[in-house]
Design an enzyme around this catalytic site. Structure first.
Site, PDB file in Angstrom:
ATOM      1  CE  LYS A 269      -3.925   1.976   2.731  1.00  0.00           C
ATOM      2  NZ  LYS A 269      -4.942   1.760   3.894  1.00  0.00           N
TER       3      LYS A 269
ATOM      4  CB  SER B 214      -7.917   3.752   3.180  1.00  0.00           C
ATOM      5  OG  SER B 214      -7.342   3.080   3.886  1.00  0.00           O
TER       6      SER B 214
ATOM      7  CB  SER C 111      -8.389   0.770   5.768  1.00  0.00           C
ATOM      8  OG  SER C 111      -9.145   1.927   5.651  1.00  0.00           O
TER       9      SER C 111
HETATM   10  N1  GLN Z   1     -13.226   4.276   6.465  1.00  0.00           N
HETATM   11  C1  GLN Z   1     -12.677   4.869   7.495  1.00  0.00           C
HETATM   12  C2  GLN Z   1     -12.140   6.033   7.510  1.00  0.00           C
HETATM   13  O1  GLN Z   1     -12.360   6.836   6.551  1.00  0.00           O
HETATM   14  C3  GLN Z   1     -11.500   3.960   7.949  1.00  0.00           C
HETATM   15  C4  GLN Z   1     -10.181   4.195   7.195  1.00  0.00           C
HETATM   16  C5  GLN Z   1      -9.038   3.336   7.551  1.00  0.00           C
HETATM   17  O2  GLN Z   1      -9.298   2.102   8.270  1.00  0.00           O
HETATM   18  N2  GLN Z   1      -8.097   3.534   7.334  1.00  0.00           N
HETATM   19  O3  GLN Z   1     -11.399   6.736   8.214  1.00  0.00           O
END
Ligand code: GLN
Length: 484
Positions: free
Chosen positions: A76, A151, A175
């Site tokens: 990532k 994400s 995410s």
């Molecule tokens: N969707 C969540 C957010 O927008 C979690 C994102 C994540 O786990 N990095 O913060």
């Protein structure tokens, strides 16, 4: 070759069926042929990958290879990679070439694992759909009209489309698990502190945790074995032995107590997802598990608590992106204030700005007690719910997400609807527990994930529980059409 799991690829390399160079070339060719439709990679490091592959082949020939030497994976783009752009999918860091490796990246390098490239993501890991990336959205290989989740959507889409046999992800509120669910792959968010955060660009430091994404639990066990362990460079990493995560994969599940929280099966859960999860639970009963009805009464507080804690921490973490120490710098600033304002204004996207503003507000004097302190108290209540539950059960199960993948654009203008995509995953981060998502079915051709939550440092059990299910079902080995 691309249809093989990491375990199979590692065996093939060891047996001399193919070389790492051949394998790496095959994946680089697939990326070239297919990623135009998906946009799952931000950077493909072809030459570096081939050099690493040749070095791996030399290690295999010399008999000094480790279990994963020569296997290619993707990282990532939130992990610093020495000499390679590390953008966090933000304009802010678009030109940033990291001067060192994140600990996770270093460990894979030392294990002889080849890096294919850096995967797309939501900007600074803020999002649930991969639509906030500066490099454009990622598409879901199961349906190009659908989001891959976020994400870590690039990692999930790349693994699902067989453009990498495995990838790293990070999970602050879901995410790893949410995109794994939406793309039909397996993902594991470890216990907070199990994997080093050093060199992983910080979003919300008390929640962020890196983990593996792959097709199977068996592969996640292999990847986690490389990633996990104490790191003196991360003061929150825990000094605790790393077990052999592959050793107990086949343990019998007879007598396993599975808790089903009633709050995870209520309003908002799509009926077809509910029945998919119920079918998975039936499968576990056949494997000898017992089901116990439990309650996590503070579940409804998880999303609001998270959306104070995470923005508060991100507002502090992202203050270093000021065009001086890090990040994009505007043209011809008039003075220092103009430099800060325009550099940050140009560098960050809308969602990141929204979070910084919410977080700055929540931390400001006069509001700190009402918001941040209150959220920390609620966080404790949420942790206590899990603590009580684990006095009765071994693991907790439920859906990873309330619906299968939604369409691109569907929630892009409605932040609250987007935030609710993580309603079942966020509490796990607030409590610091490990959680997994495992492919459990398809609804209208789009994958559904079963979430398995464990007690602290119980990753080996989660992997065992997931692996036994994957021995009995084949959801994890289905291919999205058009990517075979
Ligand atoms: N969707 C969540 C957010 O927008 C979690 C994102 C994540 O786990 N990095 O913060």
């Amino acid at each position: 070759m691309h249809t093989k799991t990491i375990a199979e690829l590692a065996a093939g390399l060891k047996a001399g069926e193919f070389t790492s160079e051949e394998l790496t070339k095959a994946f680089l060719e697939r990326i070239k042929a297919h990623d135009g439709r998906l946009n799952s990679y931000i950077t493909v490091t072809g030459e570096l990958a081939l050099a690493q592959a040749r070095a791996a082949d030399a290690r295999i020939a010399a008999g000094t290879a480790g279990p994963l030497t020569g296997v290619p994976i993707a990282h990532k783009d939130i992990f610093c990679t020495d000499g390679v752009r590390t953008s966090c999918a933000s304009r802010m860091l678009d030109p940033f070439i990291a001067p060192y490796d994140a600990t996770v990246v270093r460990r894979f390098k030392e294990a002889g694992v080849v890096m294919l490239g850096k995967t797309n993501m939501d900007e600074f890991a803020m999002g649930s759909s991969n639509e906030t990336s500066f490099y454009g959205p990622v598409k879901n290989p199961w349906d190009l009209k659908a989001v891959p989740g976020g994400s870590s959507g690039g990692s999930a889409a790349a693994v699902a489309a067989r453009l990498a046999p495995g990838a790293t992800g990070t999970d602050t509120g879901g995410s790893i698990r949410q995109p794994a669910a939406l793309c039909g792959i397996t993902g594991l968010k470890p216990t907070y502190g199990r994997v080093s955060r050093y060199g992983m660009i910080a979003f919300a430091s008390s929640l962020d945790q890196a983990g593996p994404m792959a097709r199977t639990a068996e592969d996640c066990a292999l990847l986690l074995g490389v990633m996990a362990g104490f790191d003196e460079r991360d003061s929150t990493s825990v000094e605790r032995d790393v077990p052999d995560y592959s050793a107990g994969l086949n343990n019998d599940l007879k007598g396993l107590k599975i808790g089903l929280p009633k709050e995870y099966f209520g309003e908002g859960l799509e009926a077809a997802v509910a029945s998919t999860i119920e079918a998975a639970i039936e499968e576990y009963k056949k494997l000898g598990a017992e089901v116990v009805a439990i309650s996590l009464p503070n579940t409804h507080l998880a999303v609001p608590t998270y959306y104070v804690v995470a923005p508060a921490e991100c507002s502090s973490n992202l203050s270093r992106m000021d065009g001086v120490r890090f990040g994009h710098r505007c043209e011809n600033p008039k003075d220092l204030e103009d430099l800060y304002k325009r550099s940050r204004g140009e560098g960050f996207g809308a969602e990141v700005k929204r979070r910084i503003m919410v977080g700055t507000y929540a931390l400001s004097s006069g509001y700190y007690d009402a918001y941040y302190l209150k959220a920390q108290q609620l966080r404790q209540l949420i942790s206590n719910d899990f603590k009580k539950a684990f006095e009765q059960v071994d693991v907790i199960m439920g859906p990873t997400t309330p619906t299968p993948a939604f369409n691109l654009g569907e929630k892009a203008d409605d932040p609250v609807a987007m935030y609710l995509a993580d309603i079942y995953t966020i509490a796990v981060n607030l409590a610091g527990l490990p959680g997994m998502s495992v492919p459990a079915g398809l609804v209208n051709g789009r994958p559904v994930g079963l979430q398995i939550i464990g007690n602290y440092f119980d990753e080996a059990r989660l992997l065992n529980v997931a692996h036994k299910y994957q021995q009995a079902t084949d959801w994890h080995s289905r291919d999205p059409e058009g990517f075979n």
